[in-house]
Design an enzyme around this catalytic site. Structure first.
Site, PDB file in Angstrom:
ATOM      1  N   ARG A 104       0.953  -3.423  -4.289  1.00 18.43           N
ATOM      2  CA  ARG A 104       1.855  -3.198  -3.168  1.00 18.43           C
ATOM      3  C   ARG A 104       1.843  -4.429  -2.272  1.00 18.43           C
ATOM      4  O   ARG A 104       0.833  -5.107  -2.125  1.00 18.43           O
ATOM      5  CB  ARG A 104       1.412  -1.972  -2.362  1.00 18.43           C
ATOM      6  CG  ARG A 104       1.715  -0.656  -3.048  1.00 18.43           C
ATOM      7  CD  ARG A 104       1.379   0.533  -2.168  1.00 18.43           C
ATOM      8  NE  ARG A 104      -0.040   0.687  -1.949  1.00 18.43           N
ATOM      9  CZ  ARG A 104      -0.709   0.286  -0.887  1.00 18.43           C
ATOM     10  NH1 ARG A 104      -0.066  -0.270   0.119  1.00 18.43           N
ATOM     11  NH2 ARG A 104      -2.000   0.444  -0.796  1.00 18.43           N
ATOM     12  N   SER A 151      -6.500   3.504  -0.475  1.00 23.33           N
ATOM     13  CA  SER A 151      -6.216   3.192  -1.884  1.00 23.33           C
ATOM     14  C   SER A 151      -7.463   2.632  -2.566  1.00 23.33           C
ATOM     15  O   SER A 151      -8.186   1.823  -1.976  1.00 23.33           O
ATOM     16  CB  SER A 151      -5.109   2.145  -1.948  1.00 23.33           C
ATOM     17  OG  SER A 151      -4.039   2.533  -1.143  1.00 23.33           O
ATOM     18  N   TYR A 201       6.429  -3.569  -9.696  1.00 19.91           N
ATOM     19  CA  TYR A 201       5.116  -2.920  -9.619  1.00 19.91           C
ATOM     20  C   TYR A 201       5.238  -1.481  -9.095  1.00 19.91           C
ATOM     21  O   TYR A 201       5.917  -1.246  -8.080  1.00 19.91           O
ATOM     22  CB  TYR A 201       4.143  -3.723  -8.728  1.00 19.91           C
ATOM     23  CG  TYR A 201       2.918  -2.900  -8.416  1.00 19.91           C
ATOM     24  CD1 TYR A 201       1.962  -2.662  -9.411  1.00 19.91           C
ATOM     25  CD2 TYR A 201       2.750  -2.277  -7.190  1.00 19.91           C
ATOM     26  CE1 TYR A 201       0.872  -1.842  -9.170  1.00 19.91           C
ATOM     27  CE2 TYR A 201       1.666  -1.460  -6.931  1.00 19.91           C
ATOM     28  CZ  TYR A 201       0.726  -1.241  -7.920  1.00 19.91           C
ATOM     29  OH  TYR A 201      -0.331  -0.416  -7.685  1.00 19.91           O
ATOM     30  N   GLY A 202       4.560  -0.552  -9.742  1.00 20.14           N
ATOM     31  CA  GLY A 202       4.698   0.878  -9.464  1.00 20.14           C
ATOM     32  C   GLY A 202       4.763   1.264  -7.990  1.00 20.14           C
ATOM     33  O   GLY A 202       5.691   1.937  -7.548  1.00 20.14           O
ATOM     34  N   GLY A 203       3.759   0.843  -7.221  1.00 19.00           N
ATOM     35  CA  GLY A 203       3.691   1.251  -5.815  1.00 19.00           C
ATOM     36  C   GLY A 203       4.891   0.779  -5.006  1.00 19.00           C
ATOM     37  O   GLY A 203       5.201   1.342  -3.951  1.00 19.00           O
ATOM     38  N   ARG A 245      -3.251  -0.038 -13.909  1.00 23.82           N
ATOM     39  CA  ARG A 245      -3.046   1.395 -13.669  1.00 23.82           C
ATOM     40  C   ARG A 245      -2.762   2.181 -14.936  1.00 23.82           C
ATOM     41  O   ARG A 245      -2.278   1.637 -15.928  1.00 23.82           O
ATOM     42  CB  ARG A 245      -1.825   1.573 -12.750  1.00 23.82           C
ATOM     43  CG  ARG A 245      -1.943   0.909 -11.400  1.00 23.82           C
ATOM     44  CD  ARG A 245      -2.764   1.735 -10.471  1.00 23.82           C
ATOM     45  NE  ARG A 245      -2.947   1.133  -9.165  1.00 23.82           N
ATOM     46  CZ  ARG A 245      -3.008   1.839  -8.030  1.00 23.82           C
ATOM     47  NH1 ARG A 245      -2.924   3.139  -8.050  1.00 23.82           N
ATOM     48  NH2 ARG A 245      -3.209   1.222  -6.883  1.00 23.82           N
ATOM     49  N   CYS A 248     -10.281   3.920  -3.340  1.00 26.50           N
ATOM     50  CA  CYS A 248     -11.593   4.299  -2.789  1.00 26.50           C
ATOM     51  C   CYS A 248     -12.094   5.601  -3.399  1.00 26.50           C
ATOM     52  O   CYS A 248     -12.936   6.281  -2.825  1.00 26.50           O
ATOM     53  CB  CYS A 248     -11.517   4.432  -1.270  1.00 26.50           C
ATOM     54  SG  CYS A 248     -11.382   2.846  -0.435  1.00 26.50           S
ATOM     55  N   GLY A 249     -11.547   5.982  -4.546  1.00 26.32           N
ATOM     56  CA  GLY A 249     -12.135   7.098  -5.283  1.00 26.32           C
ATOM     57  C   GLY A 249     -11.479   8.455  -5.087  1.00 26.32           C
ATOM     58  O   GLY A 249     -12.115   9.473  -5.336  1.00 26.32           O
ATOM     59  N   LYS A 250     -10.208   8.500  -4.685  1.00 25.00           N
ATOM     60  CA  LYS A 250      -9.569   9.820  -4.554  1.00 25.00           C
ATOM     61  C   LYS A 250      -9.452  10.497  -5.924  1.00 25.00           C
ATOM     62  O   LYS A 250      -9.734  11.667  -6.058  1.00 25.00           O
ATOM     63  CB  LYS A 250      -8.168   9.691  -3.929  1.00 25.00           C
ATOM     64  CG  LYS A 250      -8.206   9.533  -2.412  1.00 25.00           C
ATOM     65  CD  LYS A 250      -6.868   9.830  -1.738  1.00 25.00           C
ATOM     66  CE  LYS A 250      -5.758   8.909  -2.168  1.00 25.00           C
ATOM     67  NZ  LYS A 250      -6.014   7.486  -1.863  1.00 25.00           N
ATOM     68  N   THR A 251      -9.025   9.710  -6.926  1.00 26.73           N
ATOM     69  CA  THR A 251      -8.857  10.305  -8.251  1.00 26.73           C
ATOM     70  C   THR A 251     -10.219  10.786  -8.780  1.00 26.73           C
ATOM     71  O   THR A 251     -10.325  11.869  -9.359  1.00 26.73           O
ATOM     72  CB  THR A 251      -8.207   9.287  -9.209  1.00 26.73           C
ATOM     73  OG1 THR A 251      -7.015   8.799  -8.589  1.00 26.73           O
ATOM     74  CG2 THR A 251      -7.855   9.909 -10.542  1.00 26.73           C
ATOM     75  N   ASN A 252     -11.253   9.993  -8.539  1.00 28.31           N
ATOM     76  CA  ASN A 252     -12.586  10.406  -9.019  1.00 28.31           C
ATOM     77  C   ASN A 252     -13.047  11.688  -8.341  1.00 28.31           C
ATOM     78  O   ASN A 252     -13.586  12.588  -8.989  1.00 28.31           O
ATOM     79  CB  ASN A 252     -13.622   9.301  -8.761  1.00 28.31           C
ATOM     80  CG  ASN A 252     -13.441   8.135  -9.722  1.00 28.31           C
ATOM     81  OD1 ASN A 252     -12.722   8.249 -10.713  1.00 28.31           O
ATOM     82  ND2 ASN A 252     -14.080   7.017  -9.418  1.00 28.31           N
ATOM     83  N   LYS A 277       4.921   6.255  -2.727  1.00 27.77           N
ATOM     84  CA  LYS A 277       4.552   5.810  -1.374  1.00 27.77           C
ATOM     85  C   LYS A 277       5.763   5.795  -0.442  1.00 27.77           C
ATOM     86  O   LYS A 277       5.673   6.188   0.716  1.00 27.77           O
ATOM     87  CB  LYS A 277       3.935   4.415  -1.434  1.00 27.77           C
ATOM     88  CG  LYS A 277       2.726   4.319  -2.335  1.00 27.77           C
ATOM     89  CD  LYS A 277       1.648   5.234  -1.868  1.00 27.77           C
ATOM     90  CE  LYS A 277       0.418   5.135  -2.751  1.00 27.77           C
ATOM     91  NZ  LYS A 277      -0.641   6.046  -2.326  1.00 27.77           N
ATOM     92  N   HIS A 295      -1.943  10.992   2.842  1.00 20.70           N
ATOM     93  CA  HIS A 295      -2.490  10.247   1.702  1.00 20.70           C
ATOM     94  C   HIS A 295      -3.793  10.925   1.273  1.00 20.70           C
ATOM     95  O   HIS A 295      -4.879  10.412   1.521  1.00 20.70           O
ATOM     96  CB  HIS A 295      -2.740   8.808   2.156  1.00 20.70           C
ATOM     97  CG  HIS A 295      -2.996   7.835   1.055  1.00 20.70           C
ATOM     98  ND1 HIS A 295      -3.602   6.609   1.265  1.00 20.70           N
ATOM     99  CD2 HIS A 295      -2.725   7.877  -0.275  1.00 20.70           C
ATOM    100  CE1 HIS A 295      -3.683   5.952   0.127  1.00 20.70           C
ATOM    101  NE2 HIS A 295      -3.163   6.696  -0.827  1.00 20.70           N
ATOM    102  N   ASP A 315      -3.468  12.086  -4.820  1.00 18.09           N
ATOM    103  CA  ASP A 315      -3.046  10.972  -3.949  1.00 18.09           C
ATOM    104  C   ASP A 315      -2.257  11.414  -2.716  1.00 18.09           C
ATOM    105  O   ASP A 315      -2.387  10.795  -1.672  1.00 18.09           O
ATOM    106  CB  ASP A 315      -2.187   9.996  -4.771  1.00 18.09           C
ATOM    107  CG  ASP A 315      -1.969   8.664  -4.069  1.00 18.09           C
ATOM    108  OD1 ASP A 315      -2.941   8.104  -3.533  1.00 18.09           O
ATOM    109  OD2 ASP A 315      -0.827   8.174  -4.048  1.00 18.09           O
ATOM    110  N   GLY A 326     -20.200  12.550  -9.429  1.00 22.70           N
ATOM    111  CA  GLY A 326     -20.433  14.000  -9.461  1.00 22.70           C
ATOM    112  C   GLY A 326     -21.360  14.462  -8.352  1.00 22.70           C
ATOM    113  O   GLY A 326     -21.246  15.596  -7.853  1.00 22.70           O
ATOM    114  N   ASP A 327     -22.273  13.589  -7.939  1.00 21.80           N
ATOM    115  CA  ASP A 327     -23.212  14.009  -6.897  1.00 21.80           C
ATOM    116  C   ASP A 327     -22.535  14.178  -5.543  1.00 21.80           C
ATOM    117  O   ASP A 327     -23.123  14.775  -4.624  1.00 21.80           O
ATOM    118  CB  ASP A 327     -24.396  13.030  -6.831  1.00 21.80           C
ATOM    119  CG  ASP A 327     -25.311  13.196  -8.035  1.00 21.80           C
ATOM    120  OD1 ASP A 327     -25.782  14.331  -8.255  1.00 21.80           O
ATOM    121  OD2 ASP A 327     -25.503  12.213  -8.778  1.00 21.80           O
TER     122      ASP A 327
HETATM  123  C1  OXD Z   1      -2.165   3.306  -3.561  1.00 16.41           C
HETATM  124  C2  OXD Z   1      -1.831   4.087  -4.761  1.00 16.41           C
HETATM  125  O1  OXD Z   1      -1.970   2.094  -3.560  1.00 16.41           O
HETATM  126  O2  OXD Z   1      -2.085   5.290  -4.762  1.00 16.41           O
HETATM  127  O3  OXD Z   1      -2.624   3.925  -2.595  1.00 16.41           O
HETATM  128  O4  OXD Z   1      -1.269   3.528  -5.707  1.00 16.41           O
HETATM  129 MN    MN Z   2      -2.703   6.053  -2.872  1.00 12.53          MN
END
Ligand code: OXD
Ligand code: MN
Length: 599
Positions: A74, A253, A202-204, A375, A255-259, A211, A231, A282, A500-501
């Protein structure tokens, strides 16, 4: 020749006519959402090299794509909020006068699709037919965008049917143009319900549902209509008795949201019947439900996740999502068996990789094989832990909202705000080290209120005020917390095991929501008593020779006053930049924090 279609919505037809007159494509193709049409487009993209088909046995239905070398993230510096009045975009956004913005973009787009096809993608954010879903029309000259939008959103005829003859849709105009980074513009016109994006692939920047719409435009719509676009990931924690509690969490972005959204609880818990279900990774649209609780919906239909670091240990569920029907962008390619690779996927990269730049990759060069912001675009339905109710139009009721940044020091592992307004304060002072998700320096601490800094479609002060106002409308409010998984020691090693912890922290959070555990009151909010974070089963080496211990837990559950005093100075600067639109409630919370840190 255009394809024959029977679209009757005048506003849509006018929009498409205007785009055609401007960009002058050879043909206009309406995306109907059928697999036949998508397959045909994929074949065309394969013929030009825009997509490479991956190994059908190992990665069925998967494709590989490389974006231009200058177009991998982005571009916040080239993203503008185009409100009529400059002051309405606020200090955290770039602003451009709407008339000037349209003129600049028209100049770039004029005639740019000559010799190309123009695709019209009707798309829906949220399940089609849901009373909360919102429609967009994205015009693009990129097949990559079409096939990615078909994963990330609901597309096609059913969306047009839902729209009927309404003109209430987001007008999305995208053109790759020359991919000229000096003329790249990502323009949001919240007052016109419009988005124009040029010179990027680019996707974003170009999957306009994400977004640009679901955050920037939707945050503006939410302010007007009394809801919120955030977000945030959304997850459900299932308890052994079958009850499920839902949490939404805002992290910047990469920082581990998907995890977190797809985490596997530690064995100690899973053996006892605890499970985590993913609702979204997200974006969350939040509304007050009839029952007085805050409900969260995921408006997307897929995951646009950061590939590097994803592996069978860190996030087996995300990895499983990517094993079919996925598009990989800017990862490394193994040309011999048409599979993909990225840093930390496995320890040993296969020989003969082509890097994200398409060049033979030499491990010894020190260069990354995959771009750090490479990605995967994967359908949500692929996710082994997708919640059964993830498409429920009403969403899920939230017990807790969690904010969190990537901070080597200062912020403790977890703390709870005193009440909603204080929670808004906690979200407003979020700070995080920048990541590769946006262009620019990486690792610089910046204020990122609610992880929304790059995504608020209007003035940040009004946005924070909207949070305060929403609190008044939610009789049964979720509790608000802050977490930081990223504390490091003097060698830069992470102190908390993470992954996981993190479940152990979520469990404490839910216990707090249910009044089952006490907290120690401090200047910043309520911290756990260390004994209340259940460490059962956390007896493995978190890195060679190092087990997690109670002492370390104590150290990340303390309020380091000096660091906080330093932080308040930077919060003062940030608040000063917001000016007189800063809500009084937040000013009062900062005053109180400063006072209490002196005690
Ligand atoms: C971001 C994304 O950049 O989710 O936040 O792609
Ligand atoms: Mn995001």
């Amino acid at each position: 020749m255009d394809e024959l279609v029977s679209v009757t919505n005048k506003a849509v037809l006018d929009f498409v006519d205007e785009a055609r007159a401007l960009a002058a494509p050879d043909r206009v193709i309406w995306i109907d959402g059928s697999e036949t049409q998508l397959e045909d487009l994929r074949k065309q993209a394969m013929a030009t090299g825009e997509l490479i088909k991956l190994n059908e046995e190992k990665l069925p239905g998967c494709y590989y794509h490389r974006s231009a070398l200058n177009d991998v993230a982005r571009v916040e510096g080239r993203t503008f909020i185009c409100t009529r009045k400059k002051e309405d975009a606020g200090p955290t956004n770039n602003w451009m006068d709407p008339q000037e913005a349209y003129t600049v973009c028209r100049d770039v787009l004029r005639g740019s699709m000559k010799g190309r096809d123009m695709y019209v993608i009707p798309f829906c954010m949220g399940p089609v037919g849901s009373r909360f879903a919102k429609v967009g029309i994205e015009i693009t000259d990129s097949i990559y965008v079409v096939v990615s939008m078909a994963i990330m959103t609901r597309v096609g005829d059913e969306v047009l049917k839902m729209l009927g003859d309404s003109s209430d849709f987001v007008h999305g105009m995208h053109g790759k143009c020359m991919l000229d980074e000096n003329k790249r513009y990502i323009l949001q016109f919240p007052e016109d319900n419009a988005i124009w994006s040029v010179n990027s692939g680019y996707g974003g920047n170009v999957l306009l549902g994400k977004k640009c719409f679901a955050l920037r435009i939707a945050s503006f719509q939410g302010k007007r209509e009394g809801w919120m676009a955030e977000h945030m990931l959304i997850l459900g924690i299932e308890y052994p008795d079958g009850q499920v509690k839902y949490v939404a969490a805002a992290f910047p972005s990469a920082c581990g949201k998907t995890n977190l959204a797809m985490m596997l609880p530690p064995e100690y818990y899973s053996e006892r019947g605890y499970k985590v279900w993913t609702v979204g990774d997200d974006i969350a649209w939040l509304r007050v439900g009839k029952d007085g609780r805050l409900w969260a919906c995921n408006p997307e239909a897929g995951f646009f996740g950061v590939a590097p670091g994803t592996n069978a240990h860190s996030n087996p569920n995300a990895l499983a999502c990517t094993r079919r029907g996925t598009i990989f962008t800017n990862v490394a390619l193994n040309p011999s068996d048409k599979t993909v690779w990225w840093e930390k996927l496995e320890n040993d990269p296969p020989a003969g990789l082509l890097s994200w730049k398409g060049e033979p990759w030499d491990k010894a060069s020190g260069e990354k094989a995959a771009h750090p912001n490479s990605r995967f675009t994967a359908p949500a339905k692929n996710c082994p832990c997708i919640a059964k109710n993830w498409e429920d139009p009403d969403g899920v009721p939230l017990s807790a909202i969690v904010f969190g940044g990537r901070r080597a020091r200062t912020a403790p592992l977890v703390y709870q705000s005193r009440d909603w307004d204080h929670g808004v304060f906690v979200g407003s002072i979020m700070a995080s080290e920048t990541t590769a998700a946006a262009t620019g320096a990486v690792g610089v601490v910046r204020r990122d209120p609610m992880a929304m800094r790059p995504f608020i479609g209007y003035h940040v002060g009004d946005y924070l005020q909207h949070w305060i106002e929403m609190g008044k409308k939610i009789p049964n409010k979720p509790k608000i917390f802050n977490v930081n998984w990223f504390r490091t020691d003097e060698n830069g090693d992470f102190l908390w095991p993470g992954f996981g912890d993190n479940f152990r922290v979520l469990e404490w959070i839910i216990k707090r929501c249910e009044g089952k555990v006490d907290a120690q009151e401090t200047a910043i909010g309520g911290l756990p008593f260390a004994g209340d974070i259940d460490l059962s089963g956390l007896d493995y080496e978190i890195r060679p020779g190092k087990k997690f211990d109670r002492e370390t837990l104590d150290s990340i559950l303390t309020v380091e006053k000096d660091a906080w005093v330093e932080d308040t100075a930077s919060i003062e600067d940030f608040y000063a930049s917001i000016g007189d639109r800063l809500p009084a409630e937040l000013r009062a919370s900062l005053d109180r924090l400063e006072r209490e840190l002196k005690n």
